[in-house]
Enzyme design. Structure first.
Site, mmCIF file in Angstrom:
data_model
loop_
_atom_site.group_PDB
_atom_site.id
_atom_site.type_symbol
_atom_site.label_atom_id
_atom_site.label_comp_id
_atom_site.label_asym_id
_atom_site.label_seq_id
_atom_site.Cartn_x
_atom_site.Cartn_y
_atom_site.Cartn_z
ATOM 1 N N ASP A 16 0.852 -1.193 0.000
ATOM 2 C CA ASP A 16 0.000 0.000 0.000
ATOM 3 C C ASP A 16 0.888 1.244 0.000
ATOM 4 O O ASP A 16 2.043 1.192 0.437
ATOM 5 C CB ASP A 16 -0.906 -0.024 1.247
ATOM 6 C CG ASP A 16 -2.101 0.901 1.098
ATOM 7 O OD1 ASP A 16 -2.363 1.386 -0.018
ATOM 8 O OD2 ASP A 16 -2.776 1.148 2.122
ATOM 9 N N ASN A 64 -10.773 -2.683 -5.920
ATOM 10 C CA ASN A 64 -9.969 -1.709 -6.669
ATOM 11 C C ASN A 64 -10.562 -1.339 -8.040
ATOM 12 O O ASN A 64 -10.182 -0.327 -8.634
ATOM 13 C CB ASN A 64 -8.519 -2.188 -6.837
ATOM 14 C CG ASN A 64 -7.709 -2.102 -5.557
ATOM 15 O OD1 ASN A 64 -6.771 -2.874 -5.344
ATOM 16 N ND2 ASN A 64 -8.030 -1.162 -4.662
HETATM 17 C C1 IPE Z 1 -5.448 -2.908 -0.442
HETATM 18 O O1 IPE Z 1 -5.054 -1.599 -0.625
HETATM 19 C C2 IPE Z 1 -5.492 -3.632 -1.755
HETATM 20 C C3 IPE Z 1 -4.204 -3.885 -2.375
HETATM 21 C C4 IPE Z 1 -3.053 -3.636 -1.860
HETATM 22 C C5 IPE Z 1 -4.256 -4.496 -3.689
HETATM 23 P P1 IPE Z 1 -6.120 -0.427 -0.836
HETATM 24 O O2 IPE Z 1 -5.364 0.845 -0.773
HETATM 25 O O3 IPE Z 1 -6.931 -0.686 -2.045
HETATM 26 O O4 IPE Z 1 -7.063 -0.616 0.437
HETATM 27 P P2 IPE Z 1 -7.929 0.439 1.220
HETATM 28 O O5 IPE Z 1 -8.779 1.109 0.196
HETATM 29 O O6 IPE Z 1 -6.969 1.391 1.852
HETATM 30 O O7 IPE Z 1 -8.691 -0.346 2.238
HETATM 31 C C1 IPE Z 2 -1.433 0.271 -3.451
HETATM 32 O O1 IPE Z 2 -1.241 1.639 -3.461
HETATM 33 C C2 IPE Z 2 -1.600 -0.290 -4.833
HETATM 34 C C3 IPE Z 2 -2.943 -0.820 -5.125
HETATM 35 C C4 IPE Z 2 -3.901 -0.905 -4.277
HETATM 36 C C5 IPE Z 2 -3.189 -1.294 -6.481
HETATM 37 P P1 IPE Z 2 -2.447 2.673 -3.392
HETATM 38 O O2 IPE Z 2 -2.830 3.069 -4.783
HETATM 39 O O3 IPE Z 2 -3.561 2.121 -2.581
HETATM 40 O O4 IPE Z 2 -1.759 3.895 -2.655
HETATM 41 P P2 IPE Z 2 -2.426 4.910 -1.641
HETATM 42 O O5 IPE Z 2 -3.117 4.129 -0.583
HETATM 43 O O6 IPE Z 2 -3.392 5.734 -2.440
HETATM 44 O O7 IPE Z 2 -1.278 5.711 -1.126
HETATM 45 MG MG MG Z 3 -4.121 2.343 -0.620
#
Ligand code: IPE
Ligand code: IPE
Ligand code: MG
Length: 236
Positions: A16, A64
């Site tokens: 994340d 996602n």
């Molecule tokens: C969790 O991260 C999903 C993945 C790492 C693929 P997200 O950034 O999507 O999760 P939330 O929205 O913070 O719960």
């Molecule tokens: C994790 O990074 C990657 C995926 C969930 C695909 P994020 O895109 O969730 O990054 P933040 O949470 O916005 O920083």
């Molecule tokens: Mg995230």
């Protein structure tokens, strides 16, 4: 010292913070995802060298898809490209690649790419690298329940014969040991629908480091923290 560490057999990671990393570097979100993919290449090699047996990464959740079409499109393009890169990393490091999650929602070429990655690496005997793509724990359990219910409806199984092992064997992770350690980068302290059944007894480790900055030294630090925990649970 690394060599004195007891390696968890299975490490599961929620990567994340790609978006926040991009913001911090004043670049578009998709460059954060690109940096995240590049980091993944390196950390797979590091994990294999450390002697981890199973390494599972949450790459794309069932939730996602709700992100903007632009971001989802950019992620799909990256997956296409990095499937090839991961093949090279896997072959160079004797890593077997598997994927979990509901693949059918992806474009045909991406599904073909994932099949290729699994096939080409199937004879490798080192670490198993598991990619969770279009993965959601609730979706996985729902699909497993459907499979078990079909067996019951078909008369192959009586309801009272259903055990925890029946459920485990119907999950995408059938045959894999449950994770011992779950790491989430970037400060959020939630599971976000990750491996809900399998994480029942995992040690949870959270770090503020954004995924593109999460390197071998951070992985080792998480494993050190795991080593320092008192793994007494379930009456032991
Ligand atoms: C969790 O991260 C999903 C993945 C790492 C693929 P997200 O950034 O999507 O999760 P939330 O929205 O913070 O719960
Ligand atoms: C994790 O990074 C990657 C995926 C969930 C695909 P994020 O895109 O969730 O990054 P933040 O949470 O916005 O920083
Ligand atoms: Mg995230």
């Amino acid at each position: 010292m690394e060599k004195d560490l007891i390696m968890p057999r299975h490490v599961a990671v929620i990567l994340d913070g790609n978006g926040r990393w991009a913001k911090e570097h004043h670049v578009p979100r998709k460059l954060g995802h690109k940096a995240g993919c590049e980091n993944l290449e390196q950390i797979v090699e590091d994990a294999a060298r450390l002697g981890i047996e199973y390494f599972t990464i949450y790459g794309f959740s069932t939730e996602n898809w709700k992100r903007s079409a632009e971001e989802v499109g950019a992620l799909m393009q990256l997956f296409r490209y990095y499937i090839g890169r991961l093949r090279d990393v896997a072959m160079a490091n004797n890593v077997r690649v598997l994927s979990i999650g509901e693949r059918s929602r992806f474009d045909a070429d991406l599904i073909d790419g994932l099949n290729m990655l699994e096939e080409v690496t199937s004879g490798n005997t080192g670490m198993t690298f598991v990619l969770a793509l279009n993965y959601g724990g609730r979706d996985e359990i729902t699909r497993a329940v459907r499979r078990v219910a079909a067996n019951v409806a078909g008369g192959e199984l009586a309801p009272e014969e259903i055990t925890e092992d029946t459920i485990s064997a119907a999950l995408d992770t059938a045959g894999m040991p449950d994770p011992d350690l779950m790491i989430r980068t970037s400060g959020e302290q939630r599971l976000s629908n990750y491996l809900l059944w399998q994480l029942a007894y995992a040690e949870l480790y959270f770090t503020d480091v954004y995924w593109p900055d999460f390197h071998k030294e951070h992985l080792v630090k998480a494993i050190e923290a795991y080593n320092a925990r008192n793994r007494r649970f379930g009456g032991r």
